[in-house]
Design an enzyme around this catalytic site. Structure first.
Site, mmCIF file in Angstrom:
data_model
loop_
_atom_site.group_PDB
_atom_site.id
_atom_site.type_symbol
_atom_site.label_atom_id
_atom_site.label_comp_id
_atom_site.label_asym_id
_atom_site.label_seq_id
_atom_site.Cartn_x
_atom_site.Cartn_y
_atom_site.Cartn_z
ATOM 1 N N TRP A 7 70.381 82.293 54.184
ATOM 2 C CA TRP A 7 70.534 81.696 53.630
ATOM 3 C C TRP A 7 71.686 82.357 52.544
ATOM 4 O O TRP A 7 70.614 83.216 51.996
ATOM 5 C CB TRP A 7 69.521 82.136 52.693
ATOM 6 N N HIS B 221 66.574 77.422 48.821
ATOM 7 C CA HIS B 221 65.733 76.477 49.351
ATOM 8 C C HIS B 221 64.495 76.091 48.756
ATOM 9 O O HIS B 221 63.952 76.797 47.441
ATOM 10 C CB HIS B 221 64.799 77.671 51.430
ATOM 11 N N ARG C 270 74.538 76.800 48.004
ATOM 12 C CA ARG C 270 73.989 77.745 48.517
ATOM 13 C C ARG C 270 75.247 78.598 49.162
ATOM 14 O O ARG C 270 76.299 77.875 48.183
ATOM 15 C CB ARG C 270 73.994 77.229 49.984
ATOM 16 N N GLN D 282 66.756 69.062 48.357
ATOM 17 C CA GLN D 282 65.236 70.108 49.047
ATOM 18 C C GLN D 282 64.411 69.000 49.093
ATOM 19 O O GLN D 282 64.421 69.056 47.931
ATOM 20 C CB GLN D 282 65.153 70.842 50.124
ATOM 21 N N VAL E 267 57.012 80.857 58.200
ATOM 22 C CA VAL E 267 55.922 80.526 59.242
ATOM 23 C C VAL E 267 55.734 81.034 60.420
ATOM 24 O O VAL E 267 56.711 81.820 61.145
ATOM 25 C CB VAL E 267 56.489 78.560 59.242
ATOM 26 N N ALA F 55 53.807 74.063 56.226
ATOM 27 C CA ALA F 55 54.707 73.601 54.999
ATOM 28 C C ALA F 55 55.724 73.896 56.065
ATOM 29 O O ALA F 55 56.328 73.265 57.247
ATOM 30 C CB ALA F 55 54.844 75.152 54.882
#
Lengths: 797, 344
Positions: B156, B175, B201, B215, B258, B312
């Site tokens: 990122w 994000h 970004r 997003q 995650v 997620a």
């Protein structure tokens, strides 16, 4: 990370086609972005050996080369400068496909007559084979290359181009990938057995290592090899390095790179002769200390950077790059080989600050295991002894202040069911985890104690083990289910409701929605007013995108400008977006606003005739209707703003609060923004203020059963009296249901300084049919009130 | 007398036959049926006749009157019809001429996509919420298991906002995932929400990279939510947005917040899995990243990971219309060329 399958085969048996292997790896988390098949197009190319070289009778710079192809010989014309009898070269027969060294095109080789001599075939450069860009001379094959064998059999390979995620530094190595392949295909991974003789004196007599800053260096291992002969590394090492995208340098450097690719542990070889006092000190740099790194750049260090120093000066930037002074070069005889483990965050900061990212720093910053250092050191030492000769000192240095016990995880099997929705039995869990190198010790029937292998730095709790199980059995194995639990309570955000209503309303009014960049240039920002409320990006990509906008106007005017030249009709644009307003040291206010802009002819060129030009009243009409739609009563107050036409600008006011601004853009600004010289009308409304006032649930009013009566009324007032004031007075009367201004007149029939306003007034009662007398009475009252409050005089009927 | 009547009738009809306009027709009516018309006079003269004859002649005269009136009506209708036909003929237009220009407004394709996708998830019980674009490092990274100096930060590239030096730098969110934390901080399970929004970004732009894009984040946390549920939810999303016949695929991928991590792809509809330019010869098109919420993230917001689990996901918005319509340059979206926007 590039992985050669020829190399991979050293550690694991590959039983399946490349494509399938690549697919398995990708599905299990190590993405194969591409597969490069080396030698796929090498039909009719074989290993040849140069048997004779003679001058070409008709050309000075060409030679006639006779090549031994095993069963036959072929004499061809050759232009390469490096033909030498005895060398082995790739030889293309007629019919082979080669890359033309000059055009880069793939062409089929035909027999050709060159300066009078027929040539059937040719010896090839690397470029012609598509191996590299080298076209300076023939590719010289290793001496052990078997003459007459198809080149693809000898040199062919498949190279996997892999994208390794940051959590898997262990997979930045051929052995790491071999372990993955082994687990996925139920094979064993083989790690090279390392053994060598240590015939030199004890290493402690020659070398001492001190870790001053143990917080940044968990382990430091070193070996010493004296009497090494520096030269080219053997072809098999060179080939593998090339296949992985690394350039061969010399045997010792190549071995450090080779072992890094093999084990994933970066190594560094120092010319021991250049290490002052035979002493290695691992310490933070002193502020401003300098070093010339291997790439020849002179670098200034800061006190948070870790260096490897000798007794006097830094000889390497730890974990990032070695120093030029102690580089291993042709005359080097003694090698001090370093294999260490550094603090990942520190390496990352250092390499970022120096803008120097290397294969070594890439691995260290991801946190490889300190257990690797000694293994890799011994492997590299063995290879140096084998390929460069010399004598290894007895023993190795191993300073290990950061030793930790292997990680153990208590893993109840219900965690599998909980996260994946499927049951797994103890046997299956143990087998899968075992294949990945985890040790499993069952603790009763439904729990297992798992010991994490040293190389798996990414695994620390149950969820990580669940992922291991899932990715090895394959995500396809997990069933598809539907959530059945309770739903969260309903949420209602009036601002979102109003915003979306506005969006639909604007589209309904014929406006095109745009979405523009939140970041604008300083010049553009100034279009909407003062700059001090705006936030600046510390590292803007360009001056065009430097400030967070405080209004949509800069963006809307930019979009208008970029479209004016190619749009035939008028342009009507709107955007719903955020204005970002500084709020002390806190996050800024992100205020949602609706902005709109119109300019150009009201309708496109049409055979039905022109409809005039878009102006203030086009946006006024939209804003009026929009406010009405939301049930908001607003006032429009003339206003002077630097950016707006001084006589055609208004604030939109509700109560005492300004909720928006509208007007025609000042002609000076139109010119300076390089817009077409025509009226540009623009507005902006603050959505939170609209939302808080919107009467979305406006009550229903029954329709009257009695007829409406409409009457026209025209009054003469001073030109300064706002029409809305007159209108509001009329609207205030009972039984008046609608008032429409249908004429505004100034001119010959009206005294100077006055204007005539003509209204259509609709009267209606909910209880009875209005009589003429009643209406006339109302009209008299209206005129009397107007006269009293605005000095109006009835003009006519 | 009867013979006279017959003659009158014959004359009247022969005259009526040749009448071709309403004026002559009116004259004709007056001549025969008017107050002083011939037939009226005949009828008026009946009273002078003997009773027997009066009855016979009267009957005949009335019959003729009825016939004349019917003839009149018929003539009137046919003349009206004719004149209408003439009028219609005269007012014929060229129907191919363009109409009055209408200003048609349109939603930006990004808005259209967000509305569509959010509606899909809303129908599955997801709330739609929003959050700030200017964020603290804490929400964008730290709380999502991406501490300072973590190598995953390379995933990122960040635009930082100038703010007073502090422990918690300000940035443009890279994000929509910070909203996972913000949402869980202020609510307790069940959580089921999608969060659309702008993200940024630090990225040199080209046909496939933008410095600003949208997003849609998704988050569901409760007791007993599994990866199977994630599959069920996202496969349904893929079918509804990309077509009923689409096949979807999960593979292992890594995102620090995650575990297990997922990348979802759908089968390429151009080559149907054989490999083509659109799918980069893989047969699969990657459309989103997802996974089971990392236990560290749950602990961070004080959810017990042994009690609660969840998933997620994050979808790139522009990618959906790009794939659907074959748009090859993401920069078209926020370049706002009306020639582009008007196509949607």
């Amino acid at each position: 990370m590039k992985v050669s399958l020829n190399w991979l085969r050293d550690y694991v048996d590959l039983a399946q086609p490349v494509k399938e292997l690549a697919d398995r790896l990708t599905m299990s988390g190590n993405e194969v972005k591409g597969v490069e098949i080396v030698g796929q197009t090498w039909d009719n190319i074989v290993v040849g050996q140069i048997a004779a070289v003679e001058p070409h009778p008709n050309a000075d710079r060409l030679t006639l080369v006779t090549v031994d192809l095993g069963m036959e010989r072929s004499t061809v014309v050759c232009g390469a400068p490096n033909v030498r009898v005895g060398d082995k070269v790739p030889f293309a027969k007629v019919g082979a496909y080669l890359i033309d060294g000059h055009t880069g095109e793939r062409v089929q080789l035909k027999a050709a007559k060159i300066r009078g001599i027929v040539s059937e075939g040719m010896a090839c450069s690397e470029k012609e084979l598509g191996i590299s860009d080298s076209h300076e001379g023939l590719m010289i094959l290793p001496a052990e290359a078997p003459v007459g064998v198809p080149l693809a059999d000898y040199l062919g390979d498949a190279v996997l181009d892999m994208d390794i995620t940051p959590n898997r530094p262990d997979c930045l190595s051929v052995i790491g990938i071999a372990r993955e392949v082994a687990a996925l295909t139920r094979k064993e991974a083989r790690v090279p057995a390392v053994h060598y003789d240590e015939e030199g004196p004890p290493i402690e007599q020659k070398v001492s290592v001190e870790i001053v800053d143990a917080d940044l260096c968990r382990r430091y291992c070193a070996s010493l090899i004296e009497g090494v002969k520096i030269g080219d590394s053997p072809p098999w090492i060179q080939q593998r390095l090339l296949a992985c995208g690394m350039r061969p340098i010399n045997n010792v450097v190549d071995i450090t790179n080779y072992v890094m690719l093999e084990y994933g542990q970066p190594l560094h070889a120092f010319d021991f002769g250049q290490i002052g006092g035979g002493k290695i000190i691992v310490r933070r740099a002193s502020e401003g200390e300098r070093i010339t790194s291997l790439d020849g750049v002179d670098r200034t260090l800061t006190s948070d950077m870790l260096v490897i120093a000798d007794s006097v000066i830094p000889v390497a930037i730890a974990g990032v790059m070695g120093g030029a002074d102690s580089e291993v070069i042709g005359i080097t005889r003694s090698i001090l080989l370093e294999s260490a483990n550094f603090n990942p965050a520190s390496i990352r900061r250092t390499s970022m600050n120096l803008k120097l990212r290397s294969e070594a720093s890439l691995r260290f910053e991801r946190g490889i295991s300190p257990e690797l250092t000694l293994r890799a050191l011994r492997r590299a030492t063995q290879l140096i002894l084998e390929l460069g000769g010399g004598t290894a000192a007895r023993g190795v240095i191993d300073v290990y202040p950061g030793r930790r016990d292997p990680r153990r995880i208590q893993f109840p099997l219900w965690q599998v069911k909980r996260l994946l929705g499927i049951e797994m039995k103890m046997d299956q869990v143990s087998e899968i985890l075992g294949s990945l190198g985890f040790e499993c010790r069952p603790q009763g029937p439904s729990e297992v104690e798992v010991t994490v292998p040293y190389w798996r730095v990414d695994v620390s709790e149950a969820a990580d083990l669940v992922e291991e199980l899932a990715r090895i059995v394959g995500y396809d194995y997990i069933p598809t289910t539907t959530m059945s639990g309770p739903l969260p309570g309903p949420q209602f955000d009036p601002q979102v409701t109003v915003r979306e209503k506005l969006r639909e309303f604007m589209v309904g009014c014929g406006f095109q929605e745009v979405i523009s960049y939140s970041l604008v240039s300083l010049e553009r920002l100034a279009v909407a007013g003062p700059v001090k409320e705006a936030l600046r990006v510390a590292n803007p990509l360009s001056r065009e995108q430097e400030y967070l906008r405080t209004s949509l106007w800069p963006s809307l005017l930019a979009v208008l400008g970029s479209n004016q030249r190619h749009e035939e009709g008028g342009i009507r644009l709107f955007e719903i977006g955020k204005a970002y307003l500084r709020r002390g040291d806190d996050l800024p206010e992100e205020r949602e606003v609706l902005g709109g802009v119109v300019s150009g002819p009201r309708s496109g060129v049409s055979w039905l005739g022109p409809q005039g030009w878009l102006d203030f009243f086009d946006i006024k009409g939209v804003v009026d209707a929009l406010l009405d739609r939301l049930g908001i009563e607003a006032d429009f107050r003339p206003v002077e703003k630097e950016t707006l036409h001084p006589g055609r600008a208004a604030e939109v006011v509700v109560g005492d609060e300004v909720i928006g601004l509208m007007g025609e853009v000042h002609p000076r600004l139109v010119e300076s923004l390089d817009l077409l010289p025509q009226t540009v009308a623009i507005f902006e409304l603050e959505i939170p203020k609209l939302a808080s006032r919107a009467g979305l649930g406006r009550g229903y009013r029954p329709l009257s059963r009695f007829p409406e009566s409409d009457r026209d009324i025209a009054v003469v007032v001073d030109t300064e009296v706002p029409a809305k004031k007159v209108m509001d007075i009329i609207k205030g009367f009972p039984l008046v249901t609608r008032v429409t201004l249908f004429d505004v007149y100034t001119g010959a029939q009206i005294p100077p300084g006055k204007k005539s306003l003509a209204f259509r007034v609709v009267y209606q009662s909910t209880t009875h049919t209005l009589t003429d007398e009643e209406i006339q009475g109302l009209e008299r009252d209206i005129v009397a009130r107007l006269s009293q409050e605005t000095g109006a005089v009835l003009r006519s009927r | 007398m009867l013979a006279e009547l017959e003659q009158l009738k014959a004359r009247a009809f022969s005259e009526l036959d040749v009448i071709d306009n309403l004026k002559h027709l009116e004259e004709w009516r007056l001549r025969y049926l008017g107050r002083k018309g011939s037939l009226t006079l005949v009828l008026r003269g009946l009273s002078g006749l003997p009773l027997e004859e009066r009855r016979v002649v009267g009957a005949a005269a009335n019959e003729i009157k009825a016939a004349l009136e019917a003839g009149l009506k018929q003539k009137q209708d046919s003349l009206k019809e004719q004149s209408l036909a003439v009028a219609l003929q005269k007012s014929r237009i060229d129907v191919t001429l363009p109409g009055y220009p209408v200003n048609v407004g349109r939603f930006h394709p990004t808005t259209q996509t967000i509305r569509e996708v959010c509606a899909v998830f809303a129908s599955m019980g997801f709330q739609v919420i929003e959050g700030p674009e200017v964020e603290w490092d804490y929400y964008n990274f730290e709380a999502l298991n991406i501490p300072r100096d973590h190598p995953a930060r390379d995933m990122w590239a960040t635009l930082w906002v100038e703010a007073p030096e502090g422990e918690n730098p300000m940035l443009l969110r890279t994000h929509t995932s910070p909203m996972q934390i913000r949402l869980m901080e202020k609510t307790r399970p069940p959580v089921r929400a999608v969060i659309p929004g702008k993200t940024y970004r630090y990225e040199a732009t080209d046909a496939t990279h933008e410095s600003m894009f949208y997003q849609i984040e998704g988050l569901a946390v409760d007791r007993g939510i599994t990866m199977g549920d994630l599959k069920g939810t996202l496969f349904e999303f893929a079918r509804r947005v990309f077509g009923e016949e689409r096949r979807a695929r999960f593979r292992c991928d890594y995102f620090p917040f995650v575990e297990p991590g997922v990348e979802m792809a759908i089968d390429c509809w151009v080559c149907r899995g054989k490999g083509c330019r659109l799918c980069g010869n893989t047969g699969w098109i990657e459309i989103l990243g997802a996974g089971m919420v990392h236990p560290q993230v749950l602990r961070r917001v004080d959810y017990d990971p042994d009690v609660y689990s969840g998933f997620a996901f994050g979808v790139g918005v522009e990618r959906i219309p790009m794939l659907r319509y074959g748009i090859e340059d993401i920069r078209l979206f926020y370049g706002n060329d009306l020639r582009f926007l008007k196509q949607f």
